[in-house]
Scaffold this motif. Structure first.
Motif, PDB file in Angstrom:
ATOM      1  N   GLU A 161      44.646  42.753   8.406  1.00 52.97           N
ATOM      2  CA  GLU A 161      45.273  41.512   8.874  1.00 52.97           C
ATOM      3  C   GLU A 161      44.252  40.384   8.983  1.00 52.97           C
ATOM      4  O   GLU A 161      44.523  39.242   8.632  1.00 52.97           O
ATOM      5  N   LYS A 182      47.623  38.404  -2.396  1.00 54.05           N
ATOM      6  CA  LYS A 182      48.431  39.335  -1.601  1.00 54.05           C
ATOM      7  C   LYS A 182      49.674  39.772  -2.387  1.00 54.05           C
ATOM      8  O   LYS A 182      50.104  40.936  -2.295  1.00 54.05           O
ATOM      9  N   GLY A 205      43.755  44.388  14.788  1.00 53.05           N
ATOM     10  CA  GLY A 205      45.164  44.274  14.395  1.00 53.05           C
ATOM     11  C   GLY A 205      45.919  45.554  14.671  1.00 53.05           C
ATOM     12  O   GLY A 205      46.973  45.794  14.058  1.00 53.05           O
ATOM     13  N   GLU A 208      47.390  48.084  11.902  1.00 55.07           N
ATOM     14  CA  GLU A 208      48.525  47.812  11.016  1.00 55.07           C
ATOM     15  C   GLU A 208      48.029  47.354   9.643  1.00 55.07           C
ATOM     16  O   GLU A 208      47.079  46.586   9.543  1.00 55.07           O
ATOM     17  N   ALA A 210      48.488  45.197   6.402  1.00 58.64           N
ATOM     18  CA  ALA A 210      49.171  43.917   6.183  1.00 58.64           C
ATOM     19  C   ALA A 210      49.576  43.669   4.730  1.00 58.64           C
ATOM     20  O   ALA A 210      50.071  42.589   4.405  1.00 58.64           O
ATOM     21  N   TYR A 211      49.387  44.650   3.853  1.00 60.79           N
ATOM     22  CA  TYR A 211      49.720  44.442   2.443  1.00 60.79           C
ATOM     23  C   TYR A 211      49.963  45.789   1.760  1.00 60.79           C
ATOM     24  O   TYR A 211      49.695  46.857   2.323  1.00 60.79           O
TER      25      TYR A 211
END
Length: 467
Positions: A161, A182, A205, A208, A210-211
């Motif tokens: 993130e 992304k 983050g 998590e 993020a992509y």
């Protein structure tokens, strides 16, 4: 072609352990497969990584499937580290990566460029795969997106993130992942993540991702070898067998595992099966679609009367007539009973034949439907993979090359209709024959009237003899 996620997982071990000693041209044997080293980061580097090409059965390196593999952070005291100074540098880079792209991005880019340089002059050479672990994950993802590498296999990315560029005008770090990058990563990356977020829960983050396409497996283990991978995804059957959750399960599989967990973990967690189902949806994503049966809608096809003839037979004699049973009784019967059984035997054989041909027609239709679905799915997968592999061509060029790989060119609706029509025509002929046999049966019964007692249907005495 490209290496699988399973093969990239195997190579991750070597990137950590042997990057300091391996050199261009060195052989490498990993889990029963041979590779040739194309490049490495070498000893004394803050980043540990290698590039390899698979070797075929004749001992030739296939440089068209070259893979770049980068290990994770080497903390101080790491038994497979490159010494105290590189280890300290790697550790502090990881701390900084909680707020922006890791500073090791430059090392990953350098390894990519060295690999490209060493591939010059090699036949059909190209980098098809990249893989990162923990801190190197976001850097690998960005480099792969910049160079349009078609397959990215990452493990437990640290600071994903933080590595995203929120504002292109004022990025936190010049090397953060852009929105366009992304998009590429979302399409081409598989990121394996433990549900317990071991270590990564402290990345700023909460671990998590993020992509990319995130594949979460149950457990808490920050290790590239932790997920059970088969081919290009988690080995779902293995997780179900071991009563564990993972991404990619069907609703039925989730319920099965949830039921087991509720029965065996209830004293500790006080959860019921529904609680575990909700937990799955929150941590592991949507259910996978259930695979279609080889016979489409198997078990759901409602039984239909095979024909008016068959119904007539069952109604006339009040039961389903078994040909073998009737034949046995016929062979041992005498007098009027033998006369009665002649027509019943004829009708029983006819009834069985009509039912068989009715089943045949349905099976032809079912197999046609399933084959149609299988071919359609194969064509779609082939076209999708071709677009991924042909990165140097534009969409129009790829479409031109794939013009022949089209469902409507491969599947002939006319031949399908013709096959089904032939099956129905055959069934109709059997039905017509049945009507003629019925008429012949009536003639037999008429001829036998003078020798037998007056009989319209089987009486209870005859049926009891059958039983």
């Amino acid at each position: 072609m490209a290496l699988t996620d399973e093969q990239m997982q195997d190579l991750q071990k070597e990137a950590k352990v042997n990057s300091a000693t391996l050199r261009e041209g060195d052989p490498l044997h990993v889990e029963g497969k041979d590779y040739k080293v194309v490049a490495s980061t070498g000893s004394g580097s803050v980043t540990q990584g290698i590039s390899v090409a698979p070797v075929d059965k004749n001992g030739n390196a296939d440089y068209s499937q070259t893979a770049v593999v980068v290990a994770g952070t080497q903390p101080p005291g790491d038994k497979n580290g490159n010494g105290l100074l590189p280890e300290l540098g790697s550790f502090f880079n990881a701390v900084g990566a909680r707020g922006h792209m890791t500073s090791q991005y430059g090392d990953v880019e350098a390894l990519y460029e060295t690999t490209e340089k060493n591939l010059k002059g090699k036949n059909n050479a190209g980098i098809t795969n990249m893989s990162g672990f923990s801190q190197s994950g976001p850097a690998v993802a960005k480099v792969a997106a910049e160079h349009k590498v078609g397959k990215i296999t990452n493990f437990m990315d640290w600071g994903s993130e933080a590595a995203l560029m929120d504002d292109a005008g004022a990025p936190r770090e010049a090397n953060d992942i852009t929105k366009e990058e992304k998009k590429w990563i979302n399409k081409h990356a598989h990121v394996y993540s433990d549900s317990g977020k071991d270590v990564t829960e402290y990345d700023g983050g909460d671990g998590e991702i993020a992509y990319g396409k995130v594949k979460t497996f149950e457990g808490k283990d920050h290790d590239t070898q932790a997920p059970r991978i088969k081919g290009n995804g988690l080995d779902v059957d293995w997780y179900v067998k071991h009563h564990k959750f993972c991404s990619g399960m069907t609703k039925e599989q989730v319920k099965e595992v949830s039921k087991y967990k509720a029965a065996h973990d209830s004293k500790k967690s006080k959860k019921d099966a529904d609680d575990y189902v909700k937990e799955y949806q929150k941590k592991y994503g949507d259910y996978a679609k259930k695979k279609t049966s080889k016979i489409k809608n198997k078990g759901k096809i409602k039984a239909k009367p095979t024909s008016a003839t068959s119904l007539h037979l069952k109604h006339k004699f009040g039961q389903k007539l078994d040909f073998k049973d009737l034949l046995r009784h016929y062979q041992g019967a005498q007098g009027s009973k033998r006369i009665l059984l002649r027509k019943a035997l004829l009708f029983a054989g006819l009834s069985a034949a009509i039912e068989d041909v009715g089943d045949l027609t349905k099976k032809v239709q079912q197999l046609m439907d399933q084959s149609k679905e299988d071919i359609k799915e194969t064509v779609e997968e082939t076209r999708a993979k071709a677009f991924d592999f042909a990165q140097e061509l534009d969409a129009a060029e790829v479409e031109s090359l794939l013009a022949e790989i089209d469902f409507n060119r491969i599947w002939s609706e006319g031949i399908e209709s013709e096959n089904i029509a032939q099956a129905k025509n055959f069934a109709a002929k059997v039905e017509a024959l049945g009507q003629k046999v019925l008429s012949a049966g009536d003639a037999i019964e008429e001829a036998d009237q003078g020798a037998a007692e007056k009989v319209v249907v089987f009486n209870e005495a005859v049926i009891s003899d059958f039983n």
